[in-house]
Design a protein around this motif. Structure first.
Motif, PDB file in Angstrom:
ATOM      1  N   MET A   1       1.038  -1.637   0.173  1.00 20.88           N
ATOM      2  CA  MET A   1      -0.005   0.209   0.485  1.00 20.88           C
ATOM      3  C   MET A   1       0.481   1.740   0.194  1.00 20.88           C
ATOM      4  O   MET A   1       0.720   1.824  -0.335  1.00 20.88           O
ATOM      5  CB  MET A   1      -1.375   0.010   0.873  1.00 20.88           C
ATOM      6  N   ILE A   2       1.869   1.184   0.025  1.00 19.08           N
ATOM      7  CA  ILE A   2       2.749   2.331   0.496  1.00 19.08           C
ATOM      8  C   ILE A   2       3.277   2.315  -0.332  1.00 19.08           C
ATOM      9  O   ILE A   2       3.886   3.447  -1.268  1.00 19.08           O
ATOM     10  CB  ILE A   2       3.004   2.227   2.301  1.00 19.08           C
ATOM     11  N   ILE A   3       4.222   1.425  -1.438  1.00 17.15           N
ATOM     12  CA  ILE A   3       4.670   1.435  -2.678  1.00 17.15           C
ATOM     13  C   ILE A   3       3.189   2.673  -3.472  1.00 17.15           C
ATOM     14  O   ILE A   3       3.833   3.403  -4.340  1.00 17.15           O
ATOM     15  CB  ILE A   3       5.513   0.478  -3.105  1.00 17.15           C
ATOM     16  N   CYS A   4       2.847   1.305  -3.712  1.00 19.76           N
ATOM     17  CA  CYS A   4       1.530   1.998  -4.548  1.00 19.76           C
ATOM     18  C   CYS A   4       0.602   3.173  -4.757  1.00 19.76           C
ATOM     19  O   CYS A   4       0.711   4.350  -5.265  1.00 19.76           O
ATOM     20  CB  CYS A   4       0.168   0.550  -4.524  1.00 19.76           C
ATOM     21  N   TYR A   5      -0.006   3.410  -3.006  1.00 21.63           N
ATOM     22  CA  TYR A   5      -0.255   5.051  -3.097  1.00 21.63           C
ATOM     23  C   TYR A   5       1.018   5.646  -3.184  1.00 21.63           C
ATOM     24  O   TYR A   5       0.121   7.679  -3.855  1.00 21.63           O
ATOM     25  CB  TYR A   5      -1.170   4.808  -1.762  1.00 21.63           C
ATOM     26  N   SER A   6       2.266   5.917  -2.835  1.00 21.45           N
ATOM     27  CA  SER A   6       3.456   6.872  -3.085  1.00 21.45           C
ATOM     28  C   SER A   6       3.080   7.410  -4.615  1.00 21.45           C
ATOM     29  O   SER A   6       3.227   8.569  -4.739  1.00 21.45           O
ATOM     30  CB  SER A   6       4.493   6.415  -2.127  1.00 21.45           C
ATOM     31  N   CYS A   7       3.743   6.044  -4.993  1.00 21.74           N
ATOM     32  CA  CYS A   7       3.726   6.384  -6.485  1.00 21.74           C
ATOM     33  C   CYS A   7       2.143   7.290  -7.008  1.00 21.74           C
ATOM     34  O   CYS A   7       2.153   8.244  -8.036  1.00 21.74           O
ATOM     35  CB  CYS A   7       3.755   5.165  -7.476  1.00 21.74           C
ATOM     36  N   ILE A   8       0.793   6.886  -6.561  1.00 21.54           N
ATOM     37  CA  ILE A   8      -0.879   7.772  -7.237  1.00 21.54           C
ATOM     38  C   ILE A   8      -0.408   9.291  -6.753  1.00 21.54           C
ATOM     39  O   ILE A   8      -0.729   9.763  -7.230  1.00 21.54           O
ATOM     40  CB  ILE A   8      -1.943   6.115  -7.064  1.00 21.54           C
ATOM     41  N   LEU A   9       0.095   9.147  -5.400  1.00 15.87           N
ATOM     42  CA  LEU A   9       0.133  10.242  -4.968  1.00 15.87           C
ATOM     43  C   LEU A   9       0.908  11.232  -5.824  1.00 15.87           C
ATOM     44  O   LEU A   9       0.500  12.489  -6.466  1.00 15.87           O
ATOM     45  CB  LEU A   9       0.907  10.433  -3.537  1.00 15.87           C
ATOM     46  N   CYS A  10       2.339  10.651  -6.185  1.00 14.30           N
ATOM     47  CA  CYS A  10       2.675  11.755  -6.852  1.00 14.30           C
ATOM     48  C   CYS A  10       2.186  11.801  -8.079  1.00 14.30           C
ATOM     49  O   CYS A  10       2.197  13.154  -9.044  1.00 14.30           O
ATOM     50  CB  CYS A  10       4.591  10.759  -7.350  1.00 14.30           C
ATOM     51  N   THR A  11       1.536  11.173  -8.994  1.00 11.83           N
ATOM     52  CA  THR A  11       0.800  11.100 -10.514  1.00 11.83           C
ATOM     53  C   THR A  11      -0.294  12.230 -10.793  1.00 11.83           C
ATOM     54  O   THR A  11      -0.438  12.856 -10.905  1.00 11.83           O
ATOM     55  CB  THR A  11       0.312   9.699 -10.448  1.00 11.83           C
ATOM     56  N   LEU A  12      -0.981  11.900  -9.061  1.00 11.37           N
ATOM     57  CA  LEU A  12      -2.300  12.881  -8.461  1.00 11.37           C
ATOM     58  C   LEU A  12      -1.752  14.073  -8.424  1.00 11.37           C
ATOM     59  O   LEU A  12      -1.936  15.144  -8.959  1.00 11.37           O
ATOM     60  CB  LEU A  12      -3.260  12.097  -7.790  1.00 11.37           C
ATOM     61  N   LEU A  13      -0.446  14.793  -7.912  1.00 10.37           N
ATOM     62  CA  LEU A  13       0.187  15.637  -8.074  1.00 10.37           C
ATOM     63  C   LEU A  13       0.365  16.897  -9.198  1.00 10.37           C
ATOM     64  O   LEU A  13       0.279  17.394  -8.611  1.00 10.37           O
ATOM     65  CB  LEU A  13       0.817  16.226  -6.674  1.00 10.37           C
ATOM     66  N   ARG A  14       0.803  15.261  -9.578  1.00  9.44           N
ATOM     67  CA  ARG A  14       1.573  16.168 -11.409  1.00  9.44           C
ATOM     68  C   ARG A  14       0.076  16.577 -12.305  1.00  9.44           C
ATOM     69  O   ARG A  14       0.303  17.485 -13.600  1.00  9.44           O
ATOM     70  CB  ARG A  14       2.519  15.943 -11.491  1.00  9.44           C
ATOM     71  N   ALA A  15      -1.679  16.068 -11.863  1.00  7.43           N
ATOM     72  CA  ALA A  15      -1.223  16.148 -12.652  1.00  7.43           C
ATOM     73  C   ALA A  15      -2.423  17.883 -12.723  1.00  7.43           C
ATOM     74  O   ALA A  15      -2.689  18.538 -11.477  1.00  7.43           O
ATOM     75  CB  ALA A  15      -3.182  14.294 -12.848  1.00  7.43           C
ATOM     76  N   GLN A  16      -3.966  18.008 -13.944  1.00 10.44           N
ATOM     77  CA  GLN A  16      -4.100  18.864 -13.581  1.00 10.44           C
ATOM     78  C   GLN A  16      -5.402  18.785 -13.781  1.00 10.44           C
ATOM     79  O   GLN A  16      -6.298  18.753 -14.222  1.00 10.44           O
ATOM     80  CB  GLN A  16      -3.343  19.647 -14.633  1.00 10.44           C
ATOM     81  N   SER A  17      -5.944  18.901 -12.226  1.00 11.20           N
ATOM     82  CA  SER A  17      -7.413  17.855 -12.179  1.00 11.20           C
ATOM     83  C   SER A  17      -8.434  18.188 -11.084  1.00 11.20           C
ATOM     84  O   SER A  17      -7.900  18.646 -10.533  1.00 11.20           O
ATOM     85  CB  SER A  17      -7.997  16.354 -11.997  1.00 11.20           C
ATOM     86  N   SER A  18      -9.943  18.892 -11.646  1.00 19.95           N
ATOM     87  CA  SER A  18     -10.674  19.852 -10.298  1.00 19.95           C
ATOM     88  C   SER A  18     -10.749  18.016  -9.118  1.00 19.95           C
ATOM     89  O   SER A  18     -10.888  18.580  -8.162  1.00 19.95           O
ATOM     90  CB  SER A  18     -11.400  19.985 -10.107  1.00 19.95           C
ATOM     91  N   GLN A  19     -10.191  16.596  -9.754  1.00 18.96           N
ATOM     92  CA  GLN A  19     -10.661  15.863  -8.521  1.00 18.96           C
ATOM     93  C   GLN A  19      -8.985  15.931  -7.877  1.00 18.96           C
ATOM     94  O   GLN A  19      -9.568  14.839  -7.136  1.00 18.96           O
ATOM     95  CB  GLN A  19     -11.669  14.394  -9.136  1.00 18.96           C
ATOM     96  N   LYS A  20      -8.034  16.007  -8.660  1.00 18.50           N
ATOM     97  CA  LYS A  20      -7.516  15.935  -7.799  1.00 18.50           C
ATOM     98  C   LYS A  20      -6.995  15.918  -6.460  1.00 18.50           C
ATOM     99  O   LYS A  20      -7.159  14.711  -5.537  1.00 18.50           O
ATOM    100  CB  LYS A  20      -6.412  16.872  -7.435  1.00 18.50           C
ATOM    101  N   HIS A  21      -7.814  17.241  -5.635  1.00 18.34           N
ATOM    102  CA  HIS A  21      -7.550  17.146  -3.903  1.00 18.34           C
ATOM    103  C   HIS A  21      -8.074  15.688  -3.090  1.00 18.34           C
ATOM    104  O   HIS A  21      -8.028  15.295  -1.845  1.00 18.34           O
ATOM    105  CB  HIS A  21      -8.108  18.399  -4.023  1.00 18.34           C
ATOM    106  N   LYS A  22      -9.465  15.603  -3.780  1.00 23.11           N
ATOM    107  CA  LYS A  22     -10.251  14.857  -3.239  1.00 23.11           C
ATOM    108  C   LYS A  22      -9.785  12.745  -3.676  1.00 23.11           C
ATOM    109  O   LYS A  22      -9.378  12.513  -2.681  1.00 23.11           O
ATOM    110  CB  LYS A  22     -11.181  14.177  -3.974  1.00 23.11           C
ATOM    111  N   ALA A  23      -9.074  12.883  -4.233  1.00 16.62           N
ATOM    112  CA  ALA A  23      -8.445  11.294  -4.941  1.00 16.62           C
ATOM    113  C   ALA A  23      -7.584  11.740  -3.546  1.00 16.62           C
ATOM    114  O   ALA A  23      -7.008  10.251  -3.133  1.00 16.62           O
ATOM    115  CB  ALA A  23      -8.331  11.732  -6.064  1.00 16.62           C
TER     116      ALA A  23
END
Length: 362
Positions: free
Chosen positions: A221-243
């Motif tokens: 979970m730590i490895i996968c969600y850390s990578c997910i967080l990095c991807t979400l923080l780089r994304a330009q999306s209105s749903q980013k903060h909720k995710a």
């Protein structure tokens, strides 16, 4: 009430205690009442939440992803444990009234839920990593992905059953004389004929529980969600903060629920087969019991964290409730035959399946 884990009993002997004053691990009446309320809450909400997940999954058979299959199996694992929990708690507070087969099955239910549930949560983390971080790659058709997810779930269940075999084999129904020797209590716990086997199992079972039931899923979970967080923080999306908040909530709740119990279990396991004072042993067992109840709460929170947080799952669930309400309303108002009512219900479900939603977990 004997404060022991469902997996095995902790036989305790302190040679410093006086033979006339044996160490007793009976819980206080207030503690028993509090635990009864907590476990009743877990059973009620765990049953409702996981049944809703299963019903929503079964009503919408055409809208499945790999995560949906994992969520369904997590709900099944949690439901098995929720159903078995009242019997497990009753066994700890009273004499075991059922036979030896039910004793083995119910004591094994906790281990199967632990291993299957935790490994499936790790699978969900991996699947979300693939869906978000590796989104540009093609991973085959939906039918092929569903086949792989079902194959993985089958492997997880087989692995969980294999890890539960020591609990199933060594759990026995036996009699224990109470303090004073004036009455007998029928127990359902791990029992060993040889001291070597007892030493091995009392180290092996909690070690597997901590390693595979907590550390391995936590690492994934730590490895996968850390990578997910990095991807979400780089994304330009209105749903980013909720995710991002959802990711933090999933990891934080997992740690809060399971870390205290595993730390207490590790401390108790390290101290096994050493001389401990009676008061210290009582304190450790109380901490172990309380932290275990906190770990049980996770089966109630899984439907909220992994299913109801999804917009499409909530939409499908609302559609089911709407279909059922329309059917009952039309049935009451028109008093049609059962055949006509059935046709209306099927029509409502088909209308829901025609939506553009591809996954109730998204």
């Amino acid at each position: 009430m004997t404060t022991s884990t469902p997996d095995y009993d902790y036989n305790f002997t302190d040679p410093t205690d006086s033979p006339d004053e044996p160490c007793s691990f009976q819980a206080e009446p207030v503690e028993v009442i509090i635990q009864t309320y907590i476990h009743s809450f877990i059973c009620a909400f765990g049953l409702i939440g996981n049944v809703l997940v299963i019903v929503t999954y079964l009503f919408y058979k055409r809208t499945k992803t790999m995560t949906d299959v994992y969520l369904f199996n997590v709900a099944v694992a949690d439901l098995i444990f929720v159903v078995a929990l009242p019997f497990i708690i009753y066994n700890e507070q009273n004499s075991w009234l059922m036979g030896p087969v039910s004793c083995k099955l119910l004591m094994s239910a906790y281990s199967i839920n632990l291993y299957s549930g935790m490994l499936l949560l790790a699978c969900i983390s991996s699947d979300r990593y693939v869906a978000i971080v590796q989104a540009r790659r093609t991973f085959g058709t939906r039918s092929r992905n569903l086949f792989y997810s079902r194959l993985i779930c089958s492997a997880v269940w087989v692995f969980a059953v294999a890890l539960t075999l020591p609990t199933f084999i060594y759990t026995e129904r036996f009699e224990v004389w109470n303090l004073g020797g004036d009455s007998v209590t029928i127990m359902c716990q791990l029992s060993f004929n040889k001291s070597e086997t007892a030493k091995l199992m009392k180290i092996l079972v909690p070690s597997l529980q901590m390693a595979i039931g907590f550390l391995l899923p936590l690492l994934v979970m730590i490895i996968c969600y850390s990578c997910i967080l990095c991807t979400l923080l780089r994304a330009q999306s209105s749903q980013k903060h909720k995710a991002v908040r959802v990711v933090f909530a999933v990891v934080l709740v997992f740690i809060i629920c399971h870390l205290p119990y595993n730390v207490a279990l590790l401390s108790h396991t390290v101290a096994l087969f050493t001389v401990r004072s009676c008061d210290m042993e009582k304190l450790k067992l109380h901490v172990l019991t309380i932290s275990r109840s906190v770990a049980y709460l996770h089966c109630c929170l899984n439907p909220i964290l992994y299913a109801f947080v999804g917009v499409k799952f909530r939409s499908h669930f609302r559609q089911i409730m709407l279909d059922l309400w329309c059917v009952s309303k039309k049935y009451i108002s028109s008093a049609r035959s059962s055949r006509a009512t059935s046709e209306i219900f099927v029509s409502g479900i088909k209308t829901s399946d025609a939506s553009n939603m591809s996954s109730f977990s998204a």
